[in-house]
Design a protein around this motif. Structure first.
Motif, PDB file in Angstrom:
ATOM      1  N   LEU A   1       0.759  -1.130  -0.082  1.00 13.79           N
ATOM      2  CA  LEU A   1      -0.093  -0.134  -0.048  1.00 13.79           C
ATOM      3  C   LEU A   1       0.979   1.284  -0.098  1.00 13.79           C
TER       4      LEU A   1
ATOM      5  N   THR B   1      -4.767   4.838   6.111  1.00 11.03           N
ATOM      6  CA  THR B   1      -4.989   3.769   6.494  1.00 11.03           C
ATOM      7  C   THR B   1      -3.756   2.943   6.580  1.00 11.03           C
TER       8      THR B   1
ATOM      9  N   ARG C   1      -8.242  14.898  10.422  1.00 16.83           N
ATOM     10  CA  ARG C   1      -9.767  14.630  10.203  1.00 16.83           C
ATOM     11  C   ARG C   1     -10.163  15.595   9.260  1.00 16.83           C
ATOM     12  N   SER C   2     -11.658  15.323   8.765  1.00 18.70           N
ATOM     13  CA  SER C   2     -12.165  16.307   8.066  1.00 18.70           C
ATOM     14  C   SER C   2     -12.568  17.552   8.853  1.00 18.70           C
TER      15      SER C   2
ATOM     16  N   SER D   1      -4.830  10.373  13.543  1.00 15.18           N
ATOM     17  CA  SER D   1      -6.156  10.479  12.739  1.00 15.18           C
ATOM     18  C   SER D   1      -6.998  11.863  13.070  1.00 15.18           C
TER      19      SER D   1
ATOM     20  N   PRO E   1      -9.226  12.806  -1.628  1.00  8.87           N
ATOM     21  CA  PRO E   1      -9.759  12.246  -0.402  1.00  8.87           C
ATOM     22  C   PRO E   1      -9.289  10.824  -0.613  1.00  8.87           C
ATOM     23  N   ILE E   2      -9.078  10.044  -1.837  1.00 12.75           N
ATOM     24  CA  ILE E   2      -8.934   8.716  -1.804  1.00 12.75           C
ATOM     25  C   ILE E   2      -7.258   8.499  -1.279  1.00 12.75           C
TER      26      ILE E   2
ATOM     27  N   MET F   1      -2.068   3.518   9.692  1.00 11.80           N
ATOM     28  CA  MET F   1      -2.764   2.623  10.794  1.00 11.80           C
ATOM     29  C   MET F   1      -2.339   1.251  10.709  1.00 11.80           C
TER      30      MET F   1
ATOM     31  N   SER G   1      -7.543   9.080   2.459  1.00 15.74           N
ATOM     32  CA  SER G   1      -7.806   8.036   3.089  1.00 15.74           C
ATOM     33  C   SER G   1      -6.865   6.844   3.142  1.00 15.74           C
TER      34      SER G   1
END
Lengths: 258, 258
Positions: free
Chosen positions: A149, A188, A242-243, A238, A180-181, A191, A184
């Motif tokens: 990834l 991820t 955040r948004s 995170s 946004p992709i 994490m 995100s």
């Protein structure tokens, strides 16, 4: 078009009109995250040097293994974490400088991850009297997914948000839809990197300490503390990226600064 | 006020004008996530029943422990995962119904987590010839943090997004400002739950299989596969609930539907 420009301008101004609480929160998040990002690397070094006798290359495969946790934490946590946080830290810089720094920090993570990966492979393949098999554990599977990834994110990010700037106007909509992709998947990946570290720490400490793990030995406490620093980083990073909170009523303008 | 209403109305309409690609992506994400959410629970049951002889209560503490992974995956992964996904699944329902279902699914997770927690405590405290200590492992520390965050999220969410609706107008701005924080911490809690599961699986499989873990035994492969399902869920759910893609040029309207 003129109206759009005015809106964008107003957005920037509004964005910069921060209250005392916002500045306090910003400082707290940035300072705490920086301490934790550097602290995780420091604690890993402390653990390895104090409980596993430091580093070596092929002359001592046990010590060669020790490079693996340190370099993986340096690459996947410290460098990648700062790279993500840059978007939060650099409030007033030009977007292109933040992007370049984001790329540089991720690029710095690459040699760490590559050498860290090589260190664990070598330490197993050259182990004597016999080699230890690779890729049988859940930790190694998670690590491989995380590296995959990370690589995809780096290539797609570099291509889409830097190279495609050569034809800025024509690619604006494509880049906007990718933001946004990319964001995100980036979070991820971070994490997953934390999950890979946590499973690695668990496997190492259970194998090393065995039944004495529940006697609250020093090494167990240090490893658990390192794990909790990583968990705290997962929560804090995170939260930091955040948004944005909508201002005013339930309707809000968002200007994506690409 | 009339203008605001018009904007909101237009936003809903625009939001519902989905192309073929969007519908395909929506169906794919929802179906795949549902399969993985149910699959993770199924695989946990398969692992426990096939390799650890099923369940019991205090008459057999080893089998009592087996309730722990199954109930924790049911509560923290399956129910919580569906609860988060509801915001993605229910595109056309009224917001209040989605909220209520979100609360119900999270409420269903509570007894699972509570009994799962009690099962592991009991199985250790009533173990014979002697009790096994609690809370020494990294897995247990991560589990405690996850339960704490889950409880805070549930209480804050219930209070802010359901109870405060009694004075809807006066609390709109407060609720709007809380949405991104609740969403961010919600996803973080889900990721922490996955990390807790992954460290738990690693600890259990290393303790159970020991040196035979690298012989690709059936149990090792089943546990690794379960871990990868959880990793896939982490990636998919994060992707499913990402910030919306901006439409049109680089400027975009976002109407927060509270």
């Amino acid at each position: 078009m003129g109206k759009n420009k005015m809106h964008t301008h107003r957005h920037y101004e509004e964005g910069n009109e921060w209250g005392c609480g916002s500045w306090l929160e910003y400082t707290l998040v940035v300072v705490l995250a920086s301490i934790l990002l550097l602290g995780s690397l420091g604690l890993t070094l402390f653990w390895i040097i104090n409980f596993h006798d430091g580093f070596a290359w092929r002359e001592n495969t046990k010590k060669q293994f020790n490079l693996h946790p340190v370099l993986m934490v340096a690459g996947f946590i410290t460098f990648s974490g700062f790279s993500i946080l840059l978007y939060r830290i650099c409030r007033c810089c030009r977007r292109i400088y933040v992007k370049l720094l984001h790329t540089v920090f991720h690029a710095l993570a690459i040699p760490c991850v590559a050498i860290g990966f090589l260190a664990v492979l070598d330490s197993r393949n050259f182990n004597r009297p016999e080699a230890i098999p690779n890729f049988y554990s859940l930790h190694s599977w998670i690590g491989l997914v995380t590296m995959g990834l990370f690589a995809i994110q780096f290539v797609v990010g570099f291509f889409s948000f830097l190279l495609l700037l050569c034809c800025e106007g024509a690619t604006a909509q494509f880049r906007a839809s990718l933001v946004p992709i990319h964001a995100s998947f980036g979070l991820t990946t971070f994490m997953l990197a934390i999950a890979a570290c946590l499973t690695g720490l668990t496997q190492k400490v259970v194998e090393s300490l065995g039944d004495t793990y529940h006697q609250w030995k020093d090494e167990g406490i240090v490893v658990n503390a390192l794990g909790m620093v990583l968990v705290a980083l997962g929560i804090l990073v995170s939260y930091a990226v955040r948004s944005p909170t909508p201002k005013g009523d339930t309707k809000v303008y968002v200007t994506e600064r690409l």
